[in-house]
Each structure stands twice: as structure tokens, then as C-alpha cells.
Scaffold this motif. Sequence first.
Motif, short mmCIF file in Angstrom:
data_model
loop_
_atom_site.label_atom_id
_atom_site.label_comp_id
_atom_site.label_asym_id
_atom_site.label_seq_id
_atom_site.Cartn_x
_atom_site.Cartn_y
_atom_site.Cartn_z
N LYS A 222 30.03 56.90 36.81
CA LYS A 222 31.13 56.23 36.76
C LYS A 222 31.14 54.81 37.56
O LYS A 222 31.59 54.67 38.64
CB LYS A 222 32.30 57.03 37.63
N PRO A 223 30.51 53.87 37.04
CA PRO A 223 30.26 52.76 37.66
C PRO A 223 31.60 51.81 37.96
O PRO A 223 31.57 50.90 38.54
CB PRO A 223 29.06 51.77 36.46
N LEU A 224 32.49 52.37 37.21
CA LEU A 224 33.56 51.36 37.29
C LEU A 224 34.68 52.32 37.84
O LEU A 224 35.92 51.84 37.90
CB LEU A 224 34.34 51.12 35.69
N ALA A 225 34.32 53.39 38.75
CA ALA A 225 35.23 54.09 39.65
C ALA A 225 36.03 53.05 40.58
O ALA A 225 35.25 52.36 41.28
CB ALA A 225 34.42 55.20 40.34
N GLY A 226 37.20 53.24 40.47
CA GLY A 226 38.00 52.15 41.41
C GLY A 226 38.39 50.85 40.94
O GLY A 226 39.33 50.33 41.54
N ALA A 227 37.85 50.72 39.72
CA ALA A 227 38.29 49.44 39.13
C ALA A 227 39.43 49.43 38.47
O ALA A 227 39.86 50.53 37.72
CB ALA A 227 37.31 49.01 37.87
N LYS A 228 40.30 48.29 38.64
CA LYS A 228 41.95 48.19 38.12
C LYS A 228 41.69 47.04 37.29
O LYS A 228 41.82 45.80 37.85
CB LYS A 228 42.79 48.26 39.17
N ILE A 229 41.61 47.18 35.95
CA ILE A 229 41.27 46.07 35.04
C ILE A 229 42.49 45.97 34.28
O ILE A 229 43.28 46.61 33.87
CB ILE A 229 40.30 46.56 33.84
N VAL A 230 42.96 44.61 34.24
CA VAL A 230 44.19 44.12 33.55
C VAL A 230 43.49 43.21 32.34
O VAL A 230 42.63 42.26 32.51
CB VAL A 230 44.98 43.22 34.27
N GLY A 301 52.79 49.39 43.19
CA GLY A 301 51.84 50.09 43.55
C GLY A 301 50.53 50.18 42.80
O GLY A 301 49.76 50.79 42.89
N TRP A 302 50.35 48.95 42.05
CA TRP A 302 49.33 48.83 41.35
C TRP A 302 48.90 47.42 41.26
O TRP A 302 49.66 46.49 40.87
CB TRP A 302 49.38 49.41 39.97
N GLN A 303 47.78 46.87 41.58
CA GLN A 303 47.16 45.64 41.60
C GLN A 303 45.94 45.62 40.98
O GLN A 303 44.96 46.27 41.54
CB GLN A 303 47.09 44.91 43.00
N PRO A 304 45.45 44.52 40.10
CA PRO A 304 44.44 44.58 39.39
C PRO A 304 43.23 43.94 40.33
O PRO A 304 43.49 43.22 41.18
CB PRO A 304 44.51 43.66 38.24
N ASN A 305 42.04 44.35 40.09
CA ASN A 305 41.02 43.91 40.83
C ASN A 305 39.85 43.32 39.93
O ASN A 305 38.90 42.60 40.37
CB ASN A 305 40.13 44.86 41.87
N ASN A 324 48.38 34.95 44.79
CA ASN A 324 47.81 35.87 46.00
C ASN A 324 46.93 37.23 45.50
O ASN A 324 46.30 37.72 46.08
CB ASN A 324 48.94 36.37 46.88
N MET A 325 47.22 37.32 44.08
CA MET A 325 46.46 38.68 43.63
C MET A 325 44.95 38.16 43.48
O MET A 325 44.09 39.26 43.70
CB MET A 325 47.04 38.75 42.42
N PHE A 326 44.64 36.74 43.59
CA PHE A 326 43.12 36.64 43.50
C PHE A 326 42.36 36.92 44.73
O PHE A 326 41.11 37.08 44.82
CB PHE A 326 42.99 35.31 43.12
N LYS A 327 43.29 37.66 45.97
CA LYS A 327 42.60 37.60 46.96
C LYS A 327 41.97 39.15 46.82
O LYS A 327 41.06 39.44 47.42
CB LYS A 327 43.50 37.91 48.17
N LYS A 328 42.48 39.83 45.99
CA LYS A 328 41.81 41.34 45.53
C LYS A 328 41.10 41.32 44.38
O LYS A 328 40.20 42.37 44.13
CB LYS A 328 42.73 42.33 45.76
N ILE A 329 41.10 40.40 43.61
CA ILE A 329 40.40 40.26 42.44
C ILE A 329 38.74 39.98 42.48
O ILE A 329 38.49 39.02 43.06
CB ILE A 329 40.86 39.29 41.20
N GLU A 549 28.88 44.39 35.86
CA GLU A 549 28.05 43.57 36.80
C GLU A 549 28.94 42.96 37.80
O GLU A 549 28.40 42.98 39.02
CB GLU A 549 27.48 42.40 35.92
N LEU A 550 29.95 42.33 37.43
CA LEU A 550 30.80 41.70 38.50
C LEU A 550 31.37 42.54 39.55
O LEU A 550 31.46 42.38 40.67
CB LEU A 550 31.92 40.93 37.68
N TYR A 551 31.67 43.94 39.14
CA TYR A 551 32.42 44.66 39.98
C TYR A 551 31.52 45.43 40.99
O TYR A 551 31.96 45.54 42.13
CB TYR A 551 33.10 45.77 39.01
N ASN A 552 30.45 45.53 40.42
CA ASN A 552 29.28 45.96 41.29
C ASN A 552 28.34 45.16 42.15
O ASN A 552 27.52 45.54 42.94
CB ASN A 552 28.41 47.29 40.60
N ALA A 553 28.51 43.83 41.89
CA ALA A 553 27.52 42.85 42.47
C ALA A 553 27.90 42.92 43.90
O ALA A 553 28.84 42.88 44.37
CB ALA A 553 27.98 41.58 41.72
N PRO A 554 26.75 42.70 44.73
CA PRO A 554 26.91 42.63 45.98
C PRO A 554 27.43 41.40 46.51
O PRO A 554 27.61 40.32 45.70
CB PRO A 554 25.42 42.77 46.67
#
Length: 611
Positions: A222-230, A301-305, A324-329, A549-554
Motif C-alpha cells: 500500500k505505497p499510497l496509504a494515507g494519500a488523498k488524491i484529487v 472533513g477531507w483535504q487533498p495532499n 492554504n491547501m498547499f500547506k498539506k499538499i 514517487e512524490l508522495y513517498n519522497a523524503p
Amino acid sequence: MSVQVVSAAAAAKVPEVELKDLSPSEAEPQLGLSTAAVSAMAPPAGGGDPEAPAPAAERPPAPGPGSGPAAALSPAAGKVPQASAMKRSDPHHQHQRHRDGGEALVSSDGTVTEAPRTVKKQIQFADQKQEFNKRPTKIGRRSLSRSISQSSTDSYSSAASYTDSSDDETSPRDKQQKNSKGNSDFCVKNIKQAEFGRREIEIAEQEMPALMALRKRAQGEKPLAGAKIVGCTHITAQTAVLMETLGALGAQCRWAACNIYSTLNEVAAALAESGFPVFAWKGESEDDFWWCIDRCVNVEGWQPNMILDDGGDLTHWIYKKYPNMFKKIKGIVEESVTGVHRLYQLSKAGKLCVPAMNVNDSVTKQKFDNLYCCRESILDGLKRTTDMMFGGKQVVVCGYGEVGKGCCAALKAMGSIVYVTEIDPICALQACMDGFRLVKLNEVIRQVDIVITCTGNKNVVTREHLDRMKNSCIVCNMGHSNTEIDVASLRTPELTWERVRSQVDHVIWPDGKRIVLLAEGRLLNLSCSTVPTFVLSITATTQALALIELYNAPEGRYKQDVYLLPKKMDEYVASLHLPTFDAHLTELTDEQAKYLGLNKNGPFKPNYYRY
């Protein structure tokens, strides 16, 4: 029947941009999987095995021709609609026709009686002649609002005025729909079409081996576990396979359409039935388009990352309305020329506040989706809309990039006489070497039968060009945005618009000359036909890997800039598709690898290599 409609704002000028690549040290993919899983993922043993217009009112003749996760999904059981039953002959009666077209019934005693006549009702459009400054309001919420940026919906869509006679004319926004689980967090044309959409998705899965392989291999981790994709892309059966793959890898998704014509209503219904919040239907108005995007983004209750965009409209909307959403994207993945240009504009202006992956310029997107896909789909789109024969036709293709190359190759193979226009001397020389005549558009505009734009630019075909075209010339666009043809200049009182069939308009001049405009200047293949599923498998897999790649990049691996997909990932995507052809790669020996200075597992070409 004629319709006259208002224009929309002109497009923003696209500046020259530079592509930024990763340094060699950053080229190894980080898929959020174990190291062994990433490096040793060998290809699988085998790959996955016209709308009829309603009768129009009579008009004077004019010159010219009128012409949830996927793993848990299973096909829903249901009855297949049956063809209407044939009339059975009555044993006591025989049928015979009267001369006037009526039907007579002859009984067994020889008595002849006239059968009741069936009144055949013709479906006709209401009178659609309107003042120029008024818009049709057949479907609710036809707003005059202008887009806040030049978008995929720049010119008014007349699709709302010519819905198919079988369609429910109620706007999806005015319907209260729920899926079988009682969920109503979606907005599609008709949720009852879900069963048919599911079958289309299952067909697409057979031609998308890489996504299916990725779904099987990475599903456990599940490499995208926790990802909220819009997402904002074309909503087709192929996109549905991508969305369900992302769901199987752990992501939550909300989706809107990037083009008002390209949504397949039954597929959108199938996704909604499966639990995906989808907001899209074919023939949206401009107001609908932005409303759908907002419903994907603005939810309590839902914000994309993560953002997956095609054209940049979704990214622009968030920047404009919810910065302001870009703070969590964590990142943006963009697949189109238009959207990539917008990202570079933001980067140059210092306004790009998250890393972005330029999928459009990855090898697997450029060489396969742009070239091979357009080589097949250009003919499909033209044939479905015009029923034309290509042999001997004179065609001018504006632009000889990968899309232009594909279109030219297909038309040449069909016996057309092809001209090319270009601004880049290198692409121009390629066109000459491939046997095409390089011209300026003004030189051939009076004689060509078809004009196709493939530049990604604006006002490539102007009103002056349109005025000079021959009678019945076909005009269409194969670029993502609808800015290449100056359609807005055609929305004037002296010109008459006639809808011939879905996505086909006659624009008629006062002297009777007419041109055939396809999809109102929008993307021809996805608006008027379909595209090859196998090619979209390549693009969709590239998008999925870019998201991983982007979601898991350090933290710190990617700055607030635009990056190309690492070449190692490009090669990996290609390798996943080879088993479909029973293809076998040759492996380097240790000696050969040392001689070339390469790793035996790749990457095999430097980043500057041009395939």
C-alpha cells in the motif's frame, strides 16, 4: 435550425520554458516499496490477456455537402436489456399494405378492414433561433459566468442545446441520486448506467497490463496509504482503471473532468457506484465545469495532499480559491503540454509552492501517448464525425511535434496529400525528411480539405484563415486546449451555426459557404471518438508511479520546482508492457556493462538522450 452563441475570453500567452531534470544521484525511484521490490520487479510472465440527431426543421438548401478499491469489485449481476420483440403474426389474420401506406387486416372470411394507424411522432427541437446575446437554457444553470483563467471550457458549449433525444434533460446538479450503498457524494448523469460502465472498465483492464501488474505487486505494501488524491482528467474507462488502481494501493480519490466533452457517462456512473466521489458528465456548461472541480476540492472533513491534473485547471482553481491547501499538499503530477506550461509559469513567478512532476515530457508519455495514440485516434475521430474518405484529400497539419508526427503518418498512409506548418527548424527539417511539404498556412488555406492543429499554442487558425477556407473544409484540433482555433471569432451575428450531429457543427457564411467544425475546437479524439487503451496504460502507469514517487519522497529530495520523471521509472513502465508482445529483453554481460559504463539494470540512456 440555427444557433448563435457568445464567445469566451482569450487564452493567456504561454512563455518559453526550460525542462528541469533530476541529477543522476536522484534518479533512483522511491516507490514506497522495499528496495528489493523496486529493483527486482521483473516484468510479469504475460500481459493481460453516432448519436443520431433529431430531425431538424426544413431549411433552404446551401451550397456544399451537408455532411472503492478495485480488488474488492466484481461485476454487478443484472439483466441485460433485450432487443424489442418482433411482432408475431396472428393465425387468424394476414397483413397487406394499402396503396396509401396504411395497413389492412384480412380476416379468415375475406372481410378487409383497415388496421388502426400508428402515429409516428417525430422528435423535434424547439425553435432555437435566439438573439445573439442570449444563451440557450435547455439544461439548468447555463451561466454567463466567465472562467477565472483560460481553461478547457473557454468557449461556450452548445452541447447543452443538442442533447440526444434519449437523454434526461434534467441537469445532474438538480438530481438527487444515490448508489446502491446509499452514498450520494457524487454527481453523474445517471447512476443507473453503472452496470454498463463496469463492463467497459473490465474491457479496458484487459489492455492495461502494467496497471494491473502494479496493482498486484504493490497492493500488499500500500505505497499510497494515507494519500488523498484529487484528480482532474478525462473520465474514461482507462482513467477508471487508473483510479481503481490508486484505490487498491491505498489512496482516497475525488475526481472531476478536465474536458466538458470527454466524460463517458456510464463509466462515471460505475465509479460512483463503486464509491468514488466523481463529479462529471458529458456536455457540462462552463459553470458546471468549475462547480464540479469545486465539489472535489471543497468538502468538509477531507483535504487533498496530492494533485493529479491534466491541463492545469484544477491546480489553478486551488491556487485561486484555496491557497492554504498547499500547506498539506505534497506534490502535483501534470500530464499535458498546457498544464506543464502553467506550472513553469508559476515556477518562474516564484509562486510554485510544492514540487511538481512533469509527466508530459517523460519518454513514455511523449513517444507513446502523443505519437502512437494520435496516429491511430486521428482517423477514428475524423471518420466517426464526418464519414469522409481520406484518399486524395489535401490536409494541413499545424505543428510537427509528437502529436503532429502521429497525425501526419496516419493521413499519409491513407493516401492523403499532407502539408505541415512549423516554427521550429528542427521539427520542420524532420517533416521535410519524412516527405511532407513545409508551408505557411496562408499558402494552402484556400485549397486544403482538412485543417488540423497540433501546437498547444493559441490563435494558430484565425478568423482570416477561416474566412478564406474553401466550402466544406473540415477544421479540428488535436491539442489539449481549445485555444488553437479562434472559435470565438465565429460567434458573430452574420454567421449561422447548425448542429449536424454530436460534436459536429456547420458554420455558414452569408454567401452560403460553410466549414465543418469538430468538437467546437476542442480535443478531437477524446471528444469525438476514443483512444487506444494500451497506449493509455503506459501514460496511466507513469502517472501512478509519479504519484508514488512524490508522495513517498523524503523531505528535501524535491524542491518547489518542476521535475521530469526519473528515467529509471520510464524504463520500468516500458518493461511492464513488453510481456504483452511476448518480447524478451537482451541482458548485458558484466563485461559489456563495464565497457559501456552502465548498471546492468539500467538506466540505459543518459537524461539528454532523444529517443
